[in-house]
Write a protein that holds these residues in place. Structure first.
Motif, PDB file in Angstrom:
ATOM      1  N   VAL A 131      37.725  -6.517 -21.504  1.00 27.25           N
ATOM      2  CA  VAL A 131      38.364  -7.773 -21.099  1.00 27.25           C
ATOM      3  C   VAL A 131      39.206  -8.323 -22.241  1.00 27.25           C
ATOM      4  O   VAL A 131      40.357  -8.740 -22.034  1.00 27.25           O
ATOM      5  CB  VAL A 131      37.306  -8.805 -20.643  1.00 27.25           C
ATOM      6  N   GLY A 132      38.658  -8.324 -23.445  1.00 32.07           N
ATOM      7  CA  GLY A 132      39.415  -8.819 -24.594  1.00 32.07           C
ATOM      8  C   GLY A 132      40.631  -7.964 -24.881  1.00 32.07           C
ATOM      9  O   GLY A 132      41.708  -8.482 -25.200  1.00 32.07           O
ATOM     10  N   LYS A 138      41.141 -18.892 -16.931  1.00 29.41           N
ATOM     11  CA  LYS A 138      40.064 -19.836 -16.603  1.00 29.41           C
ATOM     12  C   LYS A 138      38.920 -19.113 -15.888  1.00 29.41           C
ATOM     13  O   LYS A 138      37.757 -19.311 -16.223  1.00 29.41           O
ATOM     14  CB  LYS A 138      40.596 -20.981 -15.748  1.00 29.41           C
ATOM     15  N   ASN A 139      39.246 -18.270 -14.913  1.00 28.17           N
ATOM     16  CA  ASN A 139      38.206 -17.529 -14.199  1.00 28.17           C
ATOM     17  C   ASN A 139      37.449 -16.581 -15.127  1.00 28.17           C
ATOM     18  O   ASN A 139      36.225 -16.492 -15.081  1.00 28.17           O
ATOM     19  CB  ASN A 139      38.795 -16.731 -13.034  1.00 28.17           C
ATOM     20  N   VAL A 140      38.192 -15.876 -15.975  1.00 30.97           N
ATOM     21  CA  VAL A 140      37.571 -14.921 -16.895  1.00 30.97           C
ATOM     22  C   VAL A 140      36.665 -15.649 -17.876  1.00 30.97           C
ATOM     23  O   VAL A 140      35.525 -15.226 -18.121  1.00 30.97           O
ATOM     24  CB  VAL A 140      38.647 -14.101 -17.636  1.00 30.97           C
ATOM     25  N   MET A 141      37.151 -16.745 -18.446  1.00 30.36           N
ATOM     26  CA  MET A 141      36.349 -17.491 -19.408  1.00 30.36           C
ATOM     27  C   MET A 141      35.105 -18.085 -18.760  1.00 30.36           C
ATOM     28  O   MET A 141      34.032 -18.113 -19.371  1.00 30.36           O
ATOM     29  CB  MET A 141      37.185 -18.579 -20.076  1.00 30.36           C
ATOM     30  N   THR A 142      35.219 -18.531 -17.529  1.00 34.11           N
ATOM     31  CA  THR A 142      34.060 -19.066 -16.815  1.00 34.11           C
ATOM     32  C   THR A 142      33.003 -17.980 -16.634  1.00 34.11           C
ATOM     33  O   THR A 142      31.818 -18.202 -16.873  1.00 34.11           O
ATOM     34  CB  THR A 142      34.479 -19.638 -15.448  1.00 34.11           C
ATOM     35  N   ARG A 151      29.364 -17.921 -18.490  1.00 31.16           N
ATOM     36  CA  ARG A 151      28.158 -17.855 -17.664  1.00 31.16           C
ATOM     37  C   ARG A 151      27.291 -16.661 -18.079  1.00 31.16           C
ATOM     38  O   ARG A 151      26.081 -16.771 -18.202  1.00 31.16           O
ATOM     39  CB  ARG A 151      28.535 -17.748 -16.186  1.00 31.16           C
ATOM     40  N   ALA A 152      27.933 -15.539 -18.313  1.00 28.60           N
ATOM     41  CA  ALA A 152      27.202 -14.346 -18.744  1.00 28.60           C
ATOM     42  C   ALA A 152      26.553 -14.584 -20.101  1.00 28.60           C
ATOM     43  O   ALA A 152      25.399 -14.219 -20.329  1.00 28.60           O
ATOM     44  CB  ALA A 152      28.133 -13.142 -18.810  1.00 28.60           C
ATOM     45  N   GLN A 153      27.287 -15.226 -20.986  1.00 28.46           N
ATOM     46  CA  GLN A 153      26.770 -15.480 -22.328  1.00 28.46           C
ATOM     47  C   GLN A 153      25.528 -16.365 -22.283  1.00 28.46           C
ATOM     48  O   GLN A 153      24.557 -16.122 -22.994  1.00 28.46           O
ATOM     49  CB  GLN A 153      27.854 -16.126 -23.180  1.00 28.46           C
ATOM     50  N   LYS A 154      25.556 -17.374 -21.429  1.00 30.34           N
ATOM     51  CA  LYS A 154      24.406 -18.278 -21.311  1.00 30.34           C
ATOM     52  C   LYS A 154      23.185 -17.578 -20.732  1.00 30.34           C
ATOM     53  O   LYS A 154      22.061 -17.954 -21.026  1.00 30.34           O
ATOM     54  CB  LYS A 154      24.766 -19.486 -20.440  1.00 30.34           C
TER      55      LYS A 154
END
Length: 132
Positions: free
Chosen positions: A30-31, A47-51, A55-58
Motif C-alpha cells: 500500500v505504501g 481517506k479510505n486507505v488511511m481509515t 483500524r487494522a493498527q488498532k
C-alpha cells in the motif's frame, strides 16, 4: 490418529504463517503504491486507505510484526501526500511513539540537553499544531 492430528496442526500453522506473511506484504505494498501512484491518483483513495490502516493498527497487539508494516505504509503515504498527510498525524504519531518506546528509545523534554548514547542519535521532532 495422533499422527494425523499433529500433521493437521502443522499444516494449519503453515497456512496461518502464510496468511500473516501475505497480510504484511499487502500492507507494505500500500505504501509503495501510494508513492508510485503519486498524489494525483492516490489522494482520491487516501481517506479510505488511511481509515482501513488505522483500524487494522488498532486491532493489532503492539508487538505484532504487522505494526511495523503499517508504519512503513504510513511512511510511503506521507511521502505521497506531503502536507495533505497532516490530518492523519493524530492517528499515526501515538502508535509510532509507542513503537519507539517499545524498542528501547527514550522520550526527552523539548529543552532537554543530553548527549546521545553510543549507537543512538538524538533529534527534535516538530509537529505543526502539536509542538515539539
Amino acid at each position: 490418529k495422533q499422527h494425523n492430528i499433529n500433521q493437521l496442526g502443522h499444516k494449519a500453522m503453515e497456512r496461518l504463517r502464510w496468511a500473516i506473511d501475505c497480510r504484511k506484504n499487502a500492507v507494505h505494498c500500500v505504501g509503495i503504491l501510494a508513492e508510485v501512484a503519486g498524489p494525483s491518483l492516490f489522494e482520491k483513495e487516501s481517506k479510505n486507505v488511511m481509515t482501513l490502516l488505522a483500524r487494522a493498527q488498532k486491532s493489532l497487539r503492539p508487538e505484532d510484526p504487522a505494526q511495523a508494516e503499517i508504519l512503513a505504509a504510513f511512511n510511503g503515504i506521507s511521502g505521497c501526500l506531503g502536507e495533505k498527510f497532516a490530518p492523519y498525524l493524530q492517528h499515526v504519531v501515538p502508535p509510532l511513539i509507542k513503537a519507539a518506546l517499545a524498542e528501547g528509545a527514550e522520550m526527552l523534554e523539548a529543552d532537554g540537553q543530553r548527549e546521545a548514547k553510543e549507537g543512538y542519535e538524538l533529534f527534535a521532532v516538530h509537529l505543526r499544531g502539536v509542538g515539539k
